[in-house]
Structure formats: C-alpha cells, structure tokens
Write a protein that holds these residues in place. Structure first.
Motif, short mmCIF file in Angstrom:
data_model
loop_
_atom_site.label_atom_id
_atom_site.label_comp_id
_atom_site.label_asym_id
_atom_site.label_seq_id
_atom_site.Cartn_x
_atom_site.Cartn_y
_atom_site.Cartn_z
N ARG A 147 -16.23 -37.77 116.79
CA ARG A 147 -16.81 -36.60 117.98
C ARG A 147 -15.82 -35.73 118.51
O ARG A 147 -15.76 -34.46 118.37
CB ARG A 147 -17.31 -37.80 119.36
CG ARG A 147 -18.13 -38.09 119.08
CD ARG A 147 -18.54 -39.10 120.18
NE ARG A 147 -19.11 -38.84 121.30
CZ ARG A 147 -20.37 -38.87 121.74
NH1 ARG A 147 -21.08 -39.41 120.99
NH2 ARG A 147 -20.64 -38.30 122.81
N TRP A 149 -13.46 -32.31 106.75
CA TRP A 149 -14.23 -32.96 108.54
C TRP A 149 -14.18 -34.27 107.64
O TRP A 149 -14.24 -35.12 108.51
CB TRP A 149 -15.47 -31.92 107.88
CG TRP A 149 -15.34 -31.18 108.50
CD1 TRP A 149 -15.52 -30.96 110.23
CD2 TRP A 149 -15.73 -29.35 108.18
NE1 TRP A 149 -15.07 -29.69 111.06
CE2 TRP A 149 -15.60 -29.14 108.88
CE3 TRP A 149 -16.56 -29.12 106.74
CZ2 TRP A 149 -15.67 -27.69 109.37
CZ3 TRP A 149 -16.58 -28.04 106.70
CH2 TRP A 149 -16.60 -26.74 108.04
N SER A 159 -23.20 -33.02 111.76
CA SER A 159 -22.64 -33.20 112.98
C SER A 159 -23.19 -34.11 113.38
O SER A 159 -23.73 -35.66 113.37
CB SER A 159 -23.44 -32.34 114.19
OG SER A 159 -23.32 -32.28 115.01
N ASP A 202 -15.80 -33.69 115.58
CA ASP A 202 -17.12 -32.57 115.32
C ASP A 202 -16.34 -30.74 116.92
O ASP A 202 -16.85 -29.99 116.17
CB ASP A 202 -17.66 -32.71 116.43
CG ASP A 202 -19.42 -32.21 115.48
OD1 ASP A 202 -19.85 -32.01 114.72
OD2 ASP A 202 -20.95 -32.44 116.91
N GLU A 238 -22.48 -35.16 116.31
CA GLU A 238 -22.14 -35.07 117.92
C GLU A 238 -23.24 -36.98 118.45
O GLU A 238 -21.99 -37.19 118.82
CB GLU A 238 -23.52 -34.31 118.49
CG GLU A 238 -22.63 -33.14 119.04
CD GLU A 238 -23.55 -31.74 119.15
OE1 GLU A 238 -24.50 -32.96 119.95
OE2 GLU A 238 -23.35 -30.30 118.63
#
Lengths: 158, 158
Positions: free
Chosen positions: A16, B24, A6, A19, A8
DNA sequence: CTCTAATGGTTGCATCATTAAACTAGATTG
DNA sequence: CAATCTAGTTTAATGATGCAACCATTAGAG
C-alpha cells in the motif's frame, strides 16, 4: 506509474505504501520537500524531470494528502507545495533508504551527504527496531500476525 | 536498467537506494524473501507478476548482491533465491514503509497483518531516529552535511 | 522408453508511461 | 510593453512493462 497492477486493495501495508509513494519520483520529491524545496520550478531544476511528469506527480501527491498547495508566501502570486504531516511521516522511510545505501553501497565514497543532528552536527544513529519492552529486533526476531478481525469483512491477501 | 534517468552517479544515497530497489517489484520480492519465499514459482504465485518480469527482477537482484542463488536444498534440482546480508539489510526500509501505511493510510482497517516480535507476540515499536547521544530526532532536528571530502576514502563497515 | 505435468525460464508483441521539446498563458521585472 | 519567469498542456518518439505463448529440463506414471 507504469503498472496496471495496483496494490490498493492488497492487505499488505508495504504494498500500500509502495502504491502511494513507491515510484521513482515521488520519494525524491518528498526528499526535496523535506529539504525545503517548495516551488514547481525548483523541483524541476533540482531533480531534472520532465515538467509534465512533475505536474502529474505533484498532483498525485496533493491528492493523496502528502503535499498541499499554499496560495503564496514569498511575495509572488504563485503557489507553493508544502508537506502535510503525512508527507513528513515519510521521513523515516527516507532515512532507512539512506542508511541502507550507506551500509551496503558498493561505492560509498560517492555518497555526497551525511545526515546529522542539527544540535550537535554529528551523524545520526542507525534506525533500529525495538520490541515493546525495548529489545532490539532483527528481521528474524519478528513475525507477521493477522490483524485481529475488526468489523471489516474486506478481502486480504496473505 | 529500470529507467533512463539512472541515479547511480548521483551523490544522494536515497537516490542510489531507489536506483537499486526502488521499483515496484523489487521491494515486494525482498519482502517475500524475508518471509521465507525462495522459489521462482512461489514468488510468481504469491505476487502474481508475469514470469518474464520476475526473471528480470530476480536476476537484477542477484546481480546487485541482494539475492543469491543456491543450487538446491529441498531435494528438487532447481535453484533457490536466498537473501544476502545486503538483502536482509532492506528490512528496516520495509518496516518503515509498513509503519507509514499503518499511521497514515486512509483505510487502515484493510491492512491485513501486524508485525510482532516473535518472543512475546506483541507489535513492535515504531522505528525512531536518535542522535548519537540518544535524543529522538524528527526531520526538523536533522540537517544534511557534505561528506568530508575525498581524504576519508572508504568508510569501513562501521 | 515415452507421455505428461510441473518447474524455470525465454521470446514476441501490444500497450502505456516517460521523456524532451514546443507551445500557452498569466505574473513579474525592467 | 518587451522580456523573462512560472506553471503548466500537448505532442511525438522511445522504450520499459505486462501478457501470452513458447522452449527446456526434471519428475513421475505406465
């Protein structure tokens, strides 16, 4: 979301954003919502995704404050999923994605829609980035600066 | 080959873009490439992804004409990954993602970097969408029109 | 010329997300 | 009060993702 990595806690704002809305369905759900789709079954029919995934995605978007549920509106006792300001703020991202496709897609003739301004019905301009004093900027004209350290001591990656 | 539900044949340009760079890692790889990263091991160190994944992603980006490999440049006999114009065209998308984060992130103090224009060192303006005659447009001021059918054929670079 | 380290990958395997489909259950229609 | 629509949950099969270990090439040291 397939990843365990992740972003974050990453200091990169792009990471971000990704995400939050960087998975395949979230962007399309927001696109649909911007067009006016608001019901669970409508999303499901228009996007053709599995219902369990839709459930998870909608809930995630609601949790993040991108969508909100409204108890009803069109008579029926079901709920609607509506965009919050944060959700509507995704619009420029979608426009950028659209324009990239329009400019670089190998088969642009397959693109079915054009974004026009409602008033005149003419295609919109290409998004452009400007400096504070109004000069148009390309990627090469920009640089990344460290955020002036505030009170936070949080870690951040370059 | 990122997912089973491919949007290649979808008429929505947003879906098509997502199909190309909507996973991603691809966006982050392009971000890195825009910063100047060009070597396999550099990407791997900076992003911390597994090498096999990096291999697949880089190849996919090359296949799509977003990156190109150059045989060498800095002495070593290895190859570099460089952005094509199509790759540099992703810049506005990344800026849009960044600005969304800057505007709506719940912990903006964790954002480590600011995008500035090189010349003055000042933050860039927010991306804005304009109509052809120069009026700023929000999502609500726009509409989707069907692309003028077939006859048009290819659209030129403009 | 061999040993070793770094670079640029490839291969296998385990895990976890995604999917379709079946099932639940309340709401609405007829 | 039966059929259907809505909004899910649960399940099993699939396959993409991630990690680690393993090759191949190049460079440098001795």
């Amino acid at each position: 979301m397939v990843k365990r990595t992740s972003f974050e806690r990453d200091g990169c704002p792009i990471a971000r954003s990704l995400d939050a809305i960087g998975d395949w369905w979230s962007m399309l759900l927001i696109r649909e919502a911007l067009i006016g789709t608001s019901r669970f079954s409508e999303f499901q029919k228009r996007l053709g995704l599995a219902k369990n995934i839709l459930t998870v995605r909608l809930r995630a978007l609601v949790d993040q404050g991108i969508l909100k549920t409204a108890p009803a509106s069109d008579g029926s006792a079901y709920q609607e999923y509506l965009l919050t300001p944060k959700g509507r703020g995704v619009f420029p991202i979608l426009v950028a994605l659209r324009q990239w496709s329009e400019e670089f897609d190998e088969r642009p003739e397959e693109i079915a829609t054009i974004l026009v301004d409602k008033e005149k019905g003419k295609p919109v301009r290409k998004l452009e980035l400007y400096s504070q004093d109004g000069r148009p900027l390309s990627a090469g004209d920009t640089a990344l600066k460290r955020r002036p350290a505030g009170k936070q001591g949080k870690r951040a990656t370059a």
